[in-house]
Design a protein around this motif. Structure first.
Motif, PDB file in Angstrom:
ATOM      1  N   THR A  65      -7.695  -9.783  75.615  1.00 35.93           N
ATOM      2  CA  THR A  65      -7.075  -8.770  74.818  1.00 35.93           C
ATOM      3  C   THR A  65      -6.304  -9.499  74.001  1.00 35.93           C
ATOM      4  N   SER A  68      -2.235  -9.316  73.832  1.00 39.54           N
ATOM      5  CA  SER A  68      -1.445  -9.932  74.924  1.00 39.54           C
ATOM      6  C   SER A  68      -1.567 -11.348  74.709  1.00 39.54           C
ATOM      7  N   GLY A  93      -1.005  -5.593  77.861  1.00 42.83           N
ATOM      8  CA  GLY A  93      -2.289  -5.290  78.503  1.00 42.83           C
ATOM      9  C   GLY A  93      -2.539  -4.008  79.393  1.00 42.83           C
ATOM     10  N   ASN A  96      -4.804  -0.905  78.422  1.00 43.36           N
ATOM     11  CA  ASN A  96      -6.214  -0.845  78.549  1.00 43.36           C
ATOM     12  C   ASN A  96      -6.541  -0.160  80.064  1.00 43.36           C
ATOM     13  N   ILE A 122     -11.016  -2.403  75.590  1.00 45.36           N
ATOM     14  CA  ILE A 122      -9.877  -2.809  74.598  1.00 45.36           C
ATOM     15  C   ILE A 122      -9.844  -1.901  73.769  1.00 45.36           C
TER      16      ILE A 122
END
Length: 246
Positions: A65, A68, A93, A96, A122
């Motif tokens: 991701t 992040s 994150g 998500n 994502i």
């Protein structure tokens, strides 16, 4: 064909028609390739912050991701505590998980497929999937975006990390700005409403304002308070207007 069947066919045909599969694949590949190339910037930034090639590649393989990952290596490069850096990356994150809740209703994947598919939940796969008009198109968009982006992101991460070793001091090339630049490029088109722009603006002010006075990684955590702060202020403003009208 009976009259009732002809009527049923005509009614179904009159509904909204989604994109052909080829068009969904083309759009998904466009997103996957365009964003996947940004993995090079992450590889360079991560290696320049002191992580090894293997550590850099592991982040892309396991975390996957981008925002992040950039937040984590950026905080480490600034001398931040690893736990604080990881906490900042974690909170970025968390979004998500909310994508996953929405995508579970749209894709309705078999139970056996859900755990591996969660790795691909994502920003980009969510955007492509939710833009489709049918479940089949959404599944195609999710799969093609996820596969193309995952493969290309990890490949360019490796190339970027190896390239960072070859070019030496990444700070001298200004490559430490690559991560934030890529993140802003991904974020800017999503700020469509006044509320979203207000949250982003306040987050920037909090992050930049605290950067010189608190440990690295903490500004990212504090900037997360921008959303509830803006929503609270808007709620108070609406309540005040309602009281005036009443």
């Amino acid at each position: 064909m009976r009259q009732e069947e002809q009527t049923a066919v005509s009614v179904v045909g009159a509904g909204p028609v989604g994109k052909p599969d080829s068009a969904v694949v083309r759009d998904a590949l466009g997103v996957g390739v365009a964003v996947g190339l940004s993995g090079f910037a992450f590889g360079v930034t991560s290696a320049g912050s002191g992580l090894t090639v293997w550590q850099t590649c592991a982040l892309s393989l396991l975390v996957f991701t981008g925002a992040s990952q950039f937040a984590l290596v950026g905080a480490l490069a600034a001398g931040g505590n690893p736990l604080t850096a990881a906490a900042g990356a974690f909170f970025l994150g968390v979004r998500n998980a909310f994508y996953g809740l929405r995508l579970s209703e749209v894709l309705v994947l078999p139970r056996a497929v859900r755990p591996p598919a969660a790795q691909w939940v994502i920003d980009e796969t969510a955007a492509v999937s939710l833009a489709q008009t049918g479940r089949r198109a959404a599944r195609i968009g999710f799969a093609v975006t996820g596969v193309s982006l995952y493969v290309l992101w990890n490949l360019t991460t490796l190339l970027g990390a190896l390239g960072a070793e070859a070019i030496g001091d990444t700070d001298a090339w200004g490559l430490d700005a690559a991560g934030p630049a890529v993140f802003l490029a991904l974020l800017a088109p999503m700020l469509r409403t006044g509320t979203e722009r207000a949250v982003a603006g306040l987050a920037v002010l909090l992050g930049l304002g605290l950067l010189p006075v608190v440990p690295a990684g903490v500004p990212v955590l504090v900037a997360a308070l921008a959303a509830p702060t803006v929503l609270y202020a808007q709620g108070r403003r609406r309540s005040a207007r309602d009281e005036e009208r009443g």
